[in-house]
Design an enzyme around this catalytic site. Sequence first.
Site, PDB file in Angstrom:
ATOM      1  N   ARG A  93      74.192 -47.128  57.101  1.00  0.00           N
ATOM      2  CA  ARG A  93      73.351 -47.586  55.991  1.00  0.00           C
ATOM      3  C   ARG A  93      74.233 -48.067  54.845  1.00  0.00           C
ATOM      4  O   ARG A  93      75.333 -47.573  54.659  1.00  0.00           O
ATOM      5  CB  ARG A  93      72.445 -46.466  55.485  1.00  0.00           C
ATOM      6  CG  ARG A  93      71.366 -46.110  56.484  1.00  0.00           C
ATOM      7  CD  ARG A  93      70.471 -45.007  55.968  1.00  0.00           C
ATOM      8  NE  ARG A  93      69.509 -44.673  56.987  1.00  0.00           N
ATOM      9  CZ  ARG A  93      68.307 -45.218  57.088  1.00  0.00           C
ATOM     10  NH1 ARG A  93      67.899 -46.109  56.212  1.00  0.00           N
ATOM     11  NH2 ARG A  93      67.489 -44.867  58.062  1.00  0.00           N
ATOM     12  N   VAL A  95      75.281 -48.088  51.131  1.00  0.00           N
ATOM     13  CA  VAL A  95      75.230 -47.169  50.000  1.00  0.00           C
ATOM     14  C   VAL A  95      74.913 -47.986  48.744  1.00  0.00           C
ATOM     15  O   VAL A  95      75.493 -49.039  48.510  1.00  0.00           O
ATOM     16  CB  VAL A  95      76.569 -46.424  49.858  1.00  0.00           C
ATOM     17  CG1 VAL A  95      76.575 -45.551  48.637  1.00  0.00           C
ATOM     18  CG2 VAL A  95      76.846 -45.599  51.109  1.00  0.00           C
ATOM     19  N   HIS A 111      86.056 -48.098  58.911  1.00  0.00           N
ATOM     20  CA  HIS A 111      85.481 -49.291  59.532  1.00  0.00           C
ATOM     21  C   HIS A 111      86.359 -49.707  60.712  1.00  0.00           C
ATOM     22  O   HIS A 111      87.587 -49.697  60.591  1.00  0.00           O
ATOM     23  CB  HIS A 111      85.400 -50.432  58.506  1.00  0.00           C
ATOM     24  CG  HIS A 111      84.775 -51.662  59.066  1.00  0.00           C
ATOM     25  ND1 HIS A 111      83.418 -51.770  59.281  1.00  0.00           N
ATOM     26  CD2 HIS A 111      85.324 -52.819  59.496  1.00  0.00           C
ATOM     27  CE1 HIS A 111      83.161 -52.951  59.809  1.00  0.00           C
ATOM     28  NE2 HIS A 111      84.301 -53.606  59.950  1.00  0.00           N
TER      29      HIS A 111
END
Length: 192
Positions: A93, A95, A111
Amino acid sequence: MLNIAVFGSGSGSNYQAIAEAIEKGQLNAQIACVFADNQDAFILERARKFGHPAIYLDCAPFKSKLDGEAEQRAIGMIKEHGGDFIALAGFMRIVKPGLLRAFAGRIVNIHPSLLPNFPGLHAGKQALEAGATETGCTVHFVDEGIDTGPVIIQKRVEILPNDTEETLMNRIHEQEHIAYPEALRRIANGDL
């Protein structure tokens, strides 16, 4: 010492790498609590096995961001559990500014690419489709962009001629499990 709230959406293998580094005395931190936006996420089971508070965070009505009432609940629960730092570990999601303000400069993400290359979703697939010869993983501070915050550490992974997205991602995950505890150790030790 960092008091880390970990956010995830899936298996939680990066959370486990962090928790194991703490248990082995390799990282001066503790896990305050673990959040998942998916009730069935295995990260919650892993958290229970480590004895960390495992919290399902219903993010409705939003499908791709942590915002509104859910964001405010998360901020309150982090503080209630003594958290002062956030590690996003496969949290799928975006932020939003409320959390970013509440924990300014104290949110990191991992990542699966060498940022700024291949930000966003499906980074391994992006790298393969681009014909890249290497990719890797990046631990970075979170800002209001998508995978744009200052880089803390990167680990490189060669892309092999016969790689599939699955084989490539498996090797990237191996490096993530090294990079995340190392990045948090640098932060905890004040090396940044």
